[in-house]
Design a protein around this motif. Sequence first.
Motif, PDB file in Angstrom:
ATOM      1  N   HIS A  25      -6.342  75.499  86.344  1.00 42.16           N
ATOM      2  CA  HIS A  25      -6.945  74.451  85.532  1.00 42.16           C
ATOM      3  C   HIS A  25      -5.869  73.730  84.711  1.00 42.16           C
ATOM      4  O   HIS A  25      -5.874  72.482  84.630  1.00 42.16           O
ATOM      5  CB  HIS A  25      -8.015  75.058  84.611  1.00 42.16           C
ATOM      6  CG  HIS A  25      -8.709  74.055  83.750  1.00 42.16           C
ATOM      7  ND1 HIS A  25      -9.555  73.109  84.251  1.00 42.16           N
ATOM      8  CD2 HIS A  25      -8.651  73.843  82.400  1.00 42.16           C
ATOM      9  CE1 HIS A  25     -10.000  72.357  83.260  1.00 42.16           C
ATOM     10  NE2 HIS A  25      -9.469  72.795  82.121  1.00 42.16           N
ATOM     11  N   GLN A  26      -4.961  74.471  84.105  1.00 50.46           N
ATOM     12  CA  GLN A  26      -3.869  73.873  83.329  1.00 50.46           C
ATOM     13  C   GLN A  26      -2.997  72.994  84.223  1.00 50.46           C
ATOM     14  O   GLN A  26      -2.618  71.883  83.835  1.00 50.46           O
ATOM     15  CB  GLN A  26      -3.021  74.963  82.653  1.00 50.46           C
ATOM     16  CG  GLN A  26      -3.695  75.646  81.489  1.00 50.46           C
ATOM     17  CD  GLN A  26      -3.963  74.682  80.340  1.00 50.46           C
ATOM     18  OE1 GLN A  26      -3.202  73.753  80.100  1.00 50.46           O
ATOM     19  NE2 GLN A  26      -5.079  74.907  79.662  1.00 50.46           N
ATOM     20  N   THR A  27      -2.685  73.488  85.410  1.00 49.59           N
ATOM     21  CA  THR A  27      -1.874  72.714  86.358  1.00 49.59           C
ATOM     22  C   THR A  27      -2.606  71.424  86.730  1.00 49.59           C
ATOM     23  O   THR A  27      -2.006  70.335  86.747  1.00 49.59           O
ATOM     24  CB  THR A  27      -1.592  73.542  87.631  1.00 49.59           C
ATOM     25  OG1 THR A  27      -0.937  74.742  87.252  1.00 49.59           O
ATOM     26  CG2 THR A  27      -0.725  72.772  88.593  1.00 49.59           C
ATOM     27  N   SER A  28      -3.881  71.552  86.989  1.00 53.31           N
ATOM     28  CA  SER A  28      -4.689  70.379  87.331  1.00 53.31           C
ATOM     29  C   SER A  28      -4.715  69.376  86.177  1.00 53.31           C
ATOM     30  O   SER A  28      -4.595  68.167  86.390  1.00 53.31           O
ATOM     31  CB  SER A  28      -6.103  70.824  87.691  1.00 53.31           C
ATOM     32  OG  SER A  28      -6.930  69.723  87.924  1.00 53.31           O
ATOM     33  N   LEU A  29      -4.856  69.880  84.955  1.00 52.86           N
ATOM     34  CA  LEU A  29      -4.852  69.005  83.782  1.00 52.86           C
ATOM     35  C   LEU A  29      -3.518  68.280  83.630  1.00 52.86           C
ATOM     36  O   LEU A  29      -3.476  67.081  83.347  1.00 52.86           O
ATOM     37  CB  LEU A  29      -5.153  69.799  82.511  1.00 52.86           C
ATOM     38  CG  LEU A  29      -6.599  70.220  82.279  1.00 52.86           C
ATOM     39  CD1 LEU A  29      -6.696  71.072  81.019  1.00 52.86           C
ATOM     40  CD2 LEU A  29      -7.490  69.003  82.148  1.00 52.86           C
ATOM     41  N   HIS A  30      -2.409  68.993  83.815  1.00 46.87           N
ATOM     42  CA  HIS A  30      -1.076  68.377  83.717  1.00 46.87           C
ATOM     43  C   HIS A  30      -0.900  67.316  84.791  1.00 46.87           C
ATOM     44  O   HIS A  30      -0.372  66.223  84.515  1.00 46.87           O
ATOM     45  CB  HIS A  30       0.024  69.441  83.817  1.00 46.87           C
ATOM     46  CG  HIS A  30       0.153  70.302  82.598  1.00 46.87           C
ATOM     47  ND1 HIS A  30       0.443  69.796  81.354  1.00 46.87           N
ATOM     48  CD2 HIS A  30       0.020  71.638  82.429  1.00 46.87           C
ATOM     49  CE1 HIS A  30       0.495  70.771  80.467  1.00 46.87           C
ATOM     50  NE2 HIS A  30       0.228  71.926  81.096  1.00 46.87           N
ATOM     51  N   GLU A  31      -1.336  67.613  86.009  1.00 47.04           N
ATOM     52  CA  GLU A  31      -1.210  66.632  87.095  1.00 47.04           C
ATOM     53  C   GLU A  31      -2.049  65.387  86.783  1.00 47.04           C
ATOM     54  O   GLU A  31      -1.595  64.264  87.000  1.00 47.04           O
ATOM     55  CB  GLU A  31      -1.657  67.252  88.419  1.00 47.04           C
ATOM     56  CG  GLU A  31      -0.687  68.274  88.966  1.00 47.04           C
ATOM     57  CD  GLU A  31      -1.238  69.007  90.194  1.00 47.04           C
ATOM     58  OE1 GLU A  31      -2.424  68.775  90.560  1.00 47.04           O
ATOM     59  OE2 GLU A  31      -0.485  69.805  90.780  1.00 47.04           O
ATOM     60  N   ARG A  32      -3.250  65.607  86.273  1.00 50.53           N
ATOM     61  CA  ARG A  32      -4.116  64.490  85.921  1.00 50.53           C
ATOM     62  C   ARG A  32      -3.515  63.672  84.784  1.00 50.53           C
ATOM     63  O   ARG A  32      -3.519  62.434  84.824  1.00 50.53           O
ATOM     64  CB  ARG A  32      -5.493  65.011  85.516  1.00 50.53           C
ATOM     65  CG  ARG A  32      -6.579  64.022  85.780  1.00 50.53           C
ATOM     66  CD  ARG A  32      -7.955  64.580  85.610  1.00 50.53           C
ATOM     67  NE  ARG A  32      -7.964  66.024  85.719  1.00 50.53           N
ATOM     68  CZ  ARG A  32      -8.889  66.821  85.242  1.00 50.53           C
ATOM     69  NH1 ARG A  32      -9.902  66.317  84.615  1.00 50.53           N
ATOM     70  NH2 ARG A  32      -8.838  68.118  85.372  1.00 50.53           N
ATOM     71  N   LYS A  37      -0.758  58.793  82.918  1.00 49.19           N
ATOM     72  CA  LYS A  37       0.397  58.126  82.303  1.00 49.19           C
ATOM     73  C   LYS A  37       1.029  57.141  83.276  1.00 49.19           C
ATOM     74  O   LYS A  37       1.399  56.028  82.891  1.00 49.19           O
ATOM     75  CB  LYS A  37       1.427  59.155  81.848  1.00 49.19           C
ATOM     76  CG  LYS A  37       0.996  59.927  80.619  1.00 49.19           C
ATOM     77  CD  LYS A  37       2.008  60.985  80.252  1.00 49.19           C
ATOM     78  CE  LYS A  37       1.502  61.829  79.083  1.00 49.19           C
ATOM     79  NZ  LYS A  37       2.399  62.928  78.763  1.00 49.19           N
ATOM     80  N   LEU A  38       1.156  57.546  84.539  1.00 49.64           N
ATOM     81  CA  LEU A  38       1.734  56.659  85.557  1.00 49.64           C
ATOM     82  C   LEU A  38       0.868  55.412  85.722  1.00 49.64           C
ATOM     83  O   LEU A  38       1.380  54.285  85.759  1.00 49.64           O
ATOM     84  CB  LEU A  38       1.869  57.402  86.886  1.00 49.64           C
ATOM     85  CG  LEU A  38       2.391  56.570  88.057  1.00 49.64           C
ATOM     86  CD1 LEU A  38       3.827  56.143  87.798  1.00 49.64           C
ATOM     87  CD2 LEU A  38       2.277  57.356  89.345  1.00 49.64           C
ATOM     88  N   LEU A  39      -0.445  55.596  85.806  1.00 45.94           N
ATOM     89  CA  LEU A  39      -1.348  54.454  85.957  1.00 45.94           C
ATOM     90  C   LEU A  39      -1.316  53.544  84.738  1.00 45.94           C
ATOM     91  O   LEU A  39      -1.369  52.309  84.870  1.00 45.94           O
ATOM     92  CB  LEU A  39      -2.777  54.941  86.232  1.00 45.94           C
ATOM     93  CG  LEU A  39      -2.997  55.581  87.607  1.00 45.94           C
ATOM     94  CD1 LEU A  39      -4.391  56.178  87.684  1.00 45.94           C
ATOM     95  CD2 LEU A  39      -2.772  54.586  88.726  1.00 45.94           C
ATOM     96  N   GLN A  40      -1.191  54.133  83.552  1.00 44.21           N
ATOM     97  CA  GLN A  40      -1.087  53.315  82.339  1.00 44.21           C
ATOM     98  C   GLN A  40       0.192  52.486  82.347  1.00 44.21           C
ATOM     99  O   GLN A  40       0.186  51.312  81.972  1.00 44.21           O
ATOM    100  CB  GLN A  40      -1.139  54.202  81.089  1.00 44.21           C
ATOM    101  CG  GLN A  40      -2.518  54.736  80.778  1.00 44.21           C
ATOM    102  CD  GLN A  40      -2.524  55.722  79.618  1.00 44.21           C
ATOM    103  OE1 GLN A  40      -1.522  56.356  79.341  1.00 44.21           O
ATOM    104  NE2 GLN A  40      -3.664  55.839  78.954  1.00 44.21           N
TER     105      GLN A  40
END
Length: 113
Positions: A25-32, A37-40
């Motif tokens: 879940h933490q890994t998924s949150l970091h990836e998201r 950030k990239l999309l912003q």
Amino acid sequence: VRSIVLGGARRAVENEEYTRIQKDHQTSLHERDDRIKLLQQQLVTALGAARAGQVDKTRRAASVAGRKAEERKASDVDRAAIERRCADAENDADRYKAQCQLLQGQLAQQHAR
């Protein structure tokens, strides 16, 4: 004693499973978060480019409008000059015609004598 050992083993497995799920879940949150950030950043870049393009478009439109206004003004000045020359030429033609008629009248009187 066996139930205590099995209960402890079950808890250990549950703890490991919970820890694995939590890490996933933490890994998924970091990836998201990274993706957000990239999309912003892409959005900021795209908006900046759009604004710059709009400014360029506005400047070009103003430049074109200014150039057209100058051309229109020059054309109006040229048209006015041409109209004045035409009017002057018509006046000159009327004067020459009147002089010709006067001279013809005088010539006719001389021949009549």
